[in-house]
Design a protein around this motif. Structure first.
Motif, PDB file in Angstrom:
ATOM      1  N   SER A 188       0.847  -1.191   0.000  1.00 35.33           N
ATOM      2  CA  SER A 188       0.000   0.000   0.000  1.00 35.33           C
ATOM      3  C   SER A 188       0.881   1.238   0.000  1.00 35.33           C
ATOM      4  O   SER A 188       1.972   1.238   0.585  1.00 35.33           O
ATOM      5  CB  SER A 188      -0.907   0.035   1.231  1.00 35.33           C
ATOM      6  N   PHE A 189       0.399   2.288  -0.627  1.00 37.38           N
ATOM      7  CA  PHE A 189       1.151   3.540  -0.588  1.00 37.38           C
ATOM      8  C   PHE A 189       0.195   4.726  -0.545  1.00 37.38           C
ATOM      9  O   PHE A 189      -0.953   4.650  -0.988  1.00 37.38           O
ATOM     10  CB  PHE A 189       2.102   3.665  -1.794  1.00 37.38           C
ATOM     11  N   LEU A 190       0.693   5.823  -0.008  1.00 35.18           N
ATOM     12  CA  LEU A 190      -0.032   7.088   0.061  1.00 35.18           C
ATOM     13  C   LEU A 190       0.988   8.190  -0.194  1.00 35.18           C
ATOM     14  O   LEU A 190       1.904   8.409   0.612  1.00 35.18           O
ATOM     15  CB  LEU A 190      -0.692   7.269   1.430  1.00 35.18           C
ATOM     16  N   LEU A 191       0.852   8.887  -1.319  1.00 33.77           N
ATOM     17  CA  LEU A 191       1.786   9.930  -1.721  1.00 33.77           C
ATOM     18  C   LEU A 191       1.068  11.270  -1.712  1.00 33.77           C
ATOM     19  O   LEU A 191      -0.071  11.379  -2.182  1.00 33.77           O
ATOM     20  CB  LEU A 191       2.334   9.658  -3.130  1.00 33.77           C
ATOM     21  N   GLY A 192       1.723  12.304  -1.198  1.00 24.20           N
ATOM     22  CA  GLY A 192       1.066  13.599  -1.111  1.00 24.20           C
ATOM     23  C   GLY A 192       2.031  14.747  -1.250  1.00 24.20           C
ATOM     24  O   GLY A 192       3.242  14.614  -1.039  1.00 24.20           O
ATOM     25  N   LEU A 193       1.487  15.899  -1.596  1.00 21.54           N
ATOM     26  CA  LEU A 193       2.278  17.116  -1.708  1.00 21.54           C
ATOM     27  C   LEU A 193       1.426  18.286  -1.224  1.00 21.54           C
ATOM     28  O   LEU A 193       0.284  18.455  -1.647  1.00 21.54           O
ATOM     29  CB  LEU A 193       2.711  17.346  -3.152  1.00 21.54           C
ATOM     30  N   ARG A 194       2.014  19.106  -0.350  1.00 24.17           N
ATOM     31  CA  ARG A 194       1.311  20.246   0.239  1.00 24.17           C
ATOM     32  C   ARG A 194       2.128  21.510  -0.017  1.00 24.17           C
ATOM     33  O   ARG A 194       3.348  21.531   0.200  1.00 24.17           O
ATOM     34  CB  ARG A 194       1.127  20.023   1.743  1.00 24.17           C
ATOM     35  N   LEU A 195       1.465  22.558  -0.455  1.00 22.90           N
ATOM     36  CA  LEU A 195       2.097  23.857  -0.674  1.00 22.90           C
ATOM     37  C   LEU A 195       1.530  24.841   0.343  1.00 22.90           C
ATOM     38  O   LEU A 195       0.315  25.033   0.412  1.00 22.90           O
ATOM     39  CB  LEU A 195       1.831  24.352  -2.096  1.00 22.90           C
ATOM     40  N   GLU A 196       2.416  25.441   1.145  1.00 23.05           N
ATOM     41  CA  GLU A 196       1.971  26.377   2.181  1.00 23.05           C
ATOM     42  C   GLU A 196       2.710  27.706   2.061  1.00 23.05           C
ATOM     43  O   GLU A 196       3.928  27.747   1.865  1.00 23.05           O
ATOM     44  CB  GLU A 196       2.215  25.799   3.578  1.00 23.05           C
ATOM     45  N   ASN A 197       1.946  28.773   2.201  1.00 19.36           N
ATOM     46  CA  ASN A 197       2.517  30.111   2.310  1.00 19.36           C
ATOM     47  C   ASN A 197       2.261  30.622   3.722  1.00 19.36           C
ATOM     48  O   ASN A 197       1.119  30.672   4.185  1.00 19.36           O
ATOM     49  CB  ASN A 197       1.895  31.062   1.291  1.00 19.36           C
ATOM     50  N   THR A 198       3.341  30.978   4.411  1.00 20.83           N
ATOM     51  CA  THR A 198       3.255  31.452   5.792  1.00 20.83           C
ATOM     52  C   THR A 198       3.678  32.907   5.864  1.00 20.83           C
ATOM     53  O   THR A 198       4.741  33.274   5.353  1.00 20.83           O
ATOM     54  CB  THR A 198       4.154  30.622   6.723  1.00 20.83           C
ATOM     55  N   GLN A 199       2.851  33.730   6.479  1.00 20.76           N
ATOM     56  CA  GLN A 199       3.212  35.113   6.754  1.00 20.76           C
ATOM     57  C   GLN A 199       3.272  35.308   8.266  1.00 20.76           C
ATOM     58  O   GLN A 199       2.307  35.042   8.983  1.00 20.76           O
ATOM     59  CB  GLN A 199       2.194  36.095   6.166  1.00 20.76           C
ATOM     60  N   LEU A 200       4.431  35.756   8.767  1.00 23.25           N
ATOM     61  CA  LEU A 200       4.613  36.098  10.173  1.00 23.25           C
ATOM     62  C   LEU A 200       4.851  37.601  10.252  1.00 23.25           C
ATOM     63  O   LEU A 200       5.837  38.115   9.703  1.00 23.25           O
ATOM     64  CB  LEU A 200       5.809  35.340  10.765  1.00 23.25           C
ATOM     65  N   LYS A 201       3.943  38.290  10.904  1.00 22.05           N
ATOM     66  CA  LYS A 201       3.982  39.748  10.921  1.00 22.05           C
ATOM     67  C   LYS A 201       3.816  40.245  12.347  1.00 22.05           C
ATOM     68  O   LYS A 201       2.891  39.827  13.048  1.00 22.05           O
ATOM     69  CB  LYS A 201       2.875  40.301  10.023  1.00 22.05           C
ATOM     70  N   GLY A 202       4.701  41.134  12.797  1.00 18.40           N
ATOM     71  CA  GLY A 202       4.616  41.638  14.163  1.00 18.40           C
ATOM     72  C   GLY A 202       5.094  43.068  14.280  1.00 18.40           C
ATOM     73  O   GLY A 202       5.891  43.560  13.462  1.00 18.40           O
ATOM     74  N   LYS A 203       4.578  43.750  15.305  1.00 16.47           N
ATOM     75  CA  LYS A 203       4.975  45.130  15.537  1.00 16.47           C
ATOM     76  C   LYS A 203       4.941  45.426  17.031  1.00 16.47           C
ATOM     77  O   LYS A 203       3.969  45.111  17.717  1.00 16.47           O
ATOM     78  CB  LYS A 203       4.032  46.095  14.794  1.00 16.47           C
ATOM     79  N   VAL A 204       6.038  46.050  17.510  1.00 18.94           N
ATOM     80  CA  VAL A 204       6.130  46.497  18.900  1.00 18.94           C
ATOM     81  C   VAL A 204       5.893  47.992  18.943  1.00 18.94           C
ATOM     82  O   VAL A 204       6.574  48.763  18.247  1.00 18.94           O
ATOM     83  CB  VAL A 204       7.512  46.166  19.501  1.00 18.94           C
ATOM     84  N   THR A 205       4.913  48.417  19.736  1.00 20.12           N
ATOM     85  CA  THR A 205       4.625  49.837  19.913  1.00 20.12           C
ATOM     86  C   THR A 205       5.031  50.251  21.319  1.00 20.12           C
ATOM     87  O   THR A 205       4.550  49.671  22.306  1.00 20.12           O
ATOM     88  CB  THR A 205       3.131  50.139  19.694  1.00 20.12           C
ATOM     89  N   SER A 206       5.941  51.220  21.410  1.00 19.51           N
ATOM     90  CA  SER A 206       6.464  51.654  22.706  1.00 19.51           C
ATOM     91  C   SER A 206       6.780  53.140  22.646  1.00 19.51           C
ATOM     92  O   SER A 206       6.975  53.709  21.563  1.00 19.51           O
ATOM     93  CB  SER A 206       7.722  50.848  23.055  1.00 19.51           C
ATOM     94  N   ASP A 207       6.843  53.786  23.804  1.00 17.10           N
ATOM     95  CA  ASP A 207       7.209  55.200  23.858  1.00 17.10           C
ATOM     96  C   ASP A 207       8.703  55.411  23.672  1.00 17.10           C
ATOM     97  O   ASP A 207       9.163  56.550  23.543  1.00 17.10           O
ATOM     98  CB  ASP A 207       6.773  55.812  25.194  1.00 17.10           C
ATOM     99  N   LEU A 208       9.462  54.327  23.681  1.00 23.35           N
ATOM    100  CA  LEU A 208      10.905  54.424  23.520  1.00 23.35           C
ATOM    101  C   LEU A 208      11.284  54.453  22.046  1.00 23.35           C
ATOM    102  O   LEU A 208      10.573  53.931  21.185  1.00 23.35           O
ATOM    103  CB  LEU A 208      11.593  53.235  24.194  1.00 23.35           C
ATOM    104  N   THR A 209      12.427  55.048  21.740  1.00 21.06           N
ATOM    105  CA  THR A 209      12.987  54.934  20.406  1.00 21.06           C
ATOM    106  C   THR A 209      13.507  53.506  20.230  1.00 21.06           C
ATOM    107  O   THR A 209      13.689  52.761  21.203  1.00 21.06           O
ATOM    108  CB  THR A 209      14.135  55.927  20.207  1.00 21.06           C
TER     109      THR A 209
END
Length: 835
Positions: free
Chosen positions: A503-524
């Motif tokens: 028996s066999f099971l063959l597969g292919l998966r295509l994934e696009n990952t977006q990692l997005k972040g932002k730090v908001t602070s009163d400091l420079t």
């Protein structure tokens, strides 16, 4: 396209070979459906064998799809027909003269009574099913988890470990993806496993351990996937159960599971309330070698946690037609937590005590989670042609109010610090998924899309007390807002087939990952880097487009023996708390910080398995290898900063530490040759090697470790059941830390009463009160000189005693007395969908 064309070409060659093995005679088609006789669930990958009655050497056949349907073409003739599935009694029809298309109808396969004890894992009707891409542990009545949580139950599943803080590992690797009923869920927590500690263990029907996931699964989790499948009653009419649990240290739970099922719809609901006060403790012994006011600092920490919560799941499945249905459900979890932590610190200069302080942290947390789900399923025909679609929205809203007091009480009383922390953490997640299944004769083709969109916003405000003005002022250096998004779009396709014993099971998966972040602070930005002690990008947006191939192969050496080979590529995406750079406040001297510059880790994994069953014994085993790039590791380092009273601050930070290789083997034995005794045990040995450096320090390390578990269940007189589970985690180490081995023993007694409609049980978790993590850490500076050492012990929860009572109404009674005579431990508890 080349991949799909190649698969179809191979399939065509084999189908042609089998179809014309007897010459160009009239072709007939044999169809039907295979289900579990007890649960009526379809059996995927069950085998239909057509053996020529005149020439037994001529054999053809096929396998069932996800719906249990099969369709096999063969030349007309006389056949011996056989339908079989691992651990089930085969269905046979001999000397069948098949000259026209034949529908065998619905074939019901029952668990093989003679072999059932041989495949016991824990308790009654706990069996293991080996499939192409996973092992399925159908959890029966595990006495040691009666009145316990899902986390406790997972600790009894082979290959799975749960550490003292509740972190779940698969084969010693924490990068495991947790799913509920095949999807990410609020019930599994948002980036943590805390919610699993609130769900009752008897909610679980089965756990799928997926070490070589097929392409239909999300590529997240380099260790693999744990899919927790919850119970759902299939009995017509109104039925349910009520469960009560109490214990010491203070814990209590009450839950009701109600189910109303008709021919047209199924309504299910679960209501649950819990309260617990699990005490914990920890101690640290830190020694500093240069640059610190003190040579040694010890901490003794006591934790008293009060957790009061409620959860409800309400849903309805409506059957639109005989072939299609729509299911809608709403899940809500409310939790009110009050934690009190006392941290007593002693400071030394040389060997003399310089001073002692007491830090108290009072935290109140209000946590609200809810999830709405909608599922549509359409079976186009009886051959397995199917379309499913899912929409899901989840929300988690946490509010934390924390007051921190720290004062010196030796050699004199003095004020040190007082803080207030107000924090909100809101997470929203949207899931869109569609899966399409198309039978192709004996083969099966699948394709689908999945979109998973998460947004987390952490708003953190720190205020410090000014004794001169008797007021709190905001510390703008640590007050911040952190926004984080993780968006994943994926498409997949896979193809499976069976030729004879292969028996066999063959597969292919295509994934696009977006990692997005932002730090908001009163400091420079420059001030921010200086305050937090390392450089990072406070506003990042990263995209990754990757292919994830999967290959799963199985060859049957005999009726009760097979070997399997799997390969898959996986990704480990950093969670929000691993990204947030602002430090924790549970200790002024030992803090944890996230790292916004973390990138996903990628892994290639190979798994070779072997299964063999005898009359009274079942052996499962595998050897595996994994190579992970950009792997995560936590490093401890001195920040270069000191507290107001001169103590060096040590931070723990996650980093991408280059390459990690892990290989090992596991073996499991399940024995049921004695009527009154069931035994099962497993052993896992693994080695990991890490290469990499950070800030000029080489963190390369090699670690060999192991863990083992043994479970014994004994039938005592007066129909009392006694079960003992023992687990040992061997010593382990990473680039900086060595941890001692850890032993844990659970024990339980159980008895059915009230005409087998109710069960009372007593159990003790961590009988020896030995479930503690003891670790020793050494840290070196960039010149290779020893900077500091830390010797620590941590116990998240002390030994627990509980008593539980479960009453079932309008459900089939246990057939325990009759089953004991037949050696078929089949305990039907039922219960609605539980959450």
């Amino acid at each position: 396209m080349k991949f799909k064309t190649l698969c179809c070409a191979i399939a065509a060659i084999f189908i042609t070979t089998f179809s014309y093995a007897q010459g160009p005679d009239k072709q007939i088609t044999v169809t039907g459906k295979v289900i579990d006789a007890d649960t009526s669930e379809p059996l995927e990958f069950a085998t239909l064998v057509l053996q020529n009655a005149d020439d037994p050497n001529i054999v053809t056949g096929g396998i069932t799809d996800q719906n249990g349907d099969f369709r096999v073409e063969a030349p007309a003739g006389r056949y011996n027909v056989r339908v079989e599935f691992i651990s089930y009694r085969p269905f046979t029809l001999n000397n069948q003269n098949i000259t026209e298309d034949k529908n065998l109808g619905t074939v019901e396969l029952a668990i093989d009574v003679a072999q059932l004890d041989a495949v016991e894992v824990v308790g009654e009707k706990t069996t293991v099913e080996v499939r192409l891409d996973k092992k399925v542990y159908n959890l029966g009545k595990d006495l040691t988890t009666s009145g316990a949580t899902v986390t406790d139950a997972l600790n009894n599943v082979p290959s799975v470990t749960v550490d003292v803080e509740g972190a779940i590992s698969l084969r010693g690797n924490e990068n495991v993806r947790i799913l509920i009923n095949g999807k990410p869920s609020a019930m599994a927590g948002f980036g943590s496993t805390d919610a699993l500690k609130q769900l009752p263990a008897d909610a679980i029907e089965k756990v799928e351990v997926i070490t070589s996931p097929s392409a239909r699964y999300d590529a997240e989790g380099t260790a693999g996937i744990l899919n927790i499948v919850l119970k759902k009653e299939k009995t017509l009419g109104f039925n349910g159960s009520v469960s009560l649990t109490t214990g010491y240290p203070s814990t209590s739970r009450i839950s009701a599971n109600l189910n109303l099922r008709t021919e047209k719809f199924n309504i299910f609901t679960t209501l649950g309330h819990f309260y617990r006060e699990p005490p914990g403790k920890a101690n640290f012994d830190n020694r500093y070698f240069g640059g610190s006011t003190f040579d040694r600092v010890t901490e003794e920490r006591e934790m008293i946690r009060k957790d009061n919560g409620f959860n409800v799941n309400l849903g309805m499945e409506y059957f639109l037609t005989d072939r299609s249905s729509i299911t809608a459900s709403v899940f809500t979890r409310l939790s009110d937590e009050q934690d009190k932590t006392k941290n007593s610190t002693t400071r030394y200069i040389d060997t003399d005590i310089d001073s002692r302080t007491l830090r108290e942290e009072l935290e109140k947390q209000d946590d609200k989670s809810y999830q709405v789900s909608l599922n549509y399923t359409n079976h186009f025909n009886d051959e397995g042609h199917k379309l499913t679609a899912d929409l899901q929205y989840s929300n988690d809203d946490e509010t934390n109010n924390t007051n921190v007091f720290e004062n010196q009480f030796f050699p004199n009383e003095a004020y040190i610090d007082r803080e207030k922390v107000f924090e909100t953490d809101v997470e929203d997640e949207y899931l869109i998924q569609a899966d399409y299944v198309l039978p192709m004769g004996d083969a099966q083709f699948e394709a689908g899309y999945r979109g998973d969109f998460e947004h987390t916003k952490n708003d953190y405000e720190l205020s410090r007390y000014n004794p001169e003005t008797d007021e709190f002022t905001i510390d703008y250096g640590l007050t911040n807002v952190f926004d984080y998004e993780e968006n994943v779009n994926a498409v997949y396709t896979q193809y499976g087939n069976k030729f004879g014993k292969f028996s066999f099971l063959l597969g292919l998966r295509l994934e696009n990952t977006q990692l997005k972040g932002k730090v908001t602070s009163d400091l420079t930005n420059e001030q921010l880097m200086d305050t937090l002690g390392f450089e990072f990008d406070p506003d990042f947006d990263k995209n990754y487009l990757e292919l994830f191939p999967t290959i799963n192969l199985t060859y049957e050496l005999g009726e009760n023996e097979n070997v399997s080979l799997g390969y898959n590529r996986r990704i480990n995406r950093p969670r929000g708390w691993f990204i947030n750079p602002f430090p924790s406040r549970s200790s002024r001297t030992n803090i944890f910080q996230g790292n916004p510059d973390l990138n996903p880790a990628f892994a290639d994994a190979f798994d070779l398995g072997y299964l063999k069953r005898w009359d009274d014994l079942t052996l499962t085993s595998s050897v595996y290898y994994q190579r992970e790039t950009e792997s995560f590791d936590r490093v401890q380092r001195e920040t270069g900063q000191q507290t107001s009273d001169g103590i060096n601050i040590i931070s723990t930070i996650p980093i991408n530490l280059s390459t990690n290789q892990r290989y090992g083997g596991e073996i499991g034995l399940m024995y049921g040759g004695i009527d009154w005794l069931q035994l099962n045990g497993s052993f896992n040995l693994f080695k990991s090697k890490t290469d990499g450096e950070y800030e000029g320090v080489d963190y390369g390390a090699e670690n060999t470790s192991w863990f083992s578990r043994l479970s014994a269940k004994v039938d005592l007189p007066a129909r009392v059941d006694w079960q003992t589970n023992a687990f040992y985690m061997g010593p382990r180490e990473n680039s900086q830390t060595k941890s001692d081995g850890m032993l844990s023993i659970d024990m339980a007694l159980s008895k059915d009463i009230m005409g087998d409609n109710a069960t009372i049980s007593m159990n003790v978790s961590d009988l020896l009160n030995s479930r503690k993590r003891n670790s020793y850490t050494e840290s070196y500076d960039e010149f290779g000189d020893l900077s500091f050492t830390s010797d620590s012990e941590f116990q998240w929860r002390e030994r627990q005693f509980t008593v539980s009572f479960v009453y079932r109404f309008n459900q089939p009674k246990n057939e325990r007395a009759q089953n004991r005579q037949n050696n078929n431990m089949d305990d039907e508890q039922g219960g609605g969908f539980q959450g």
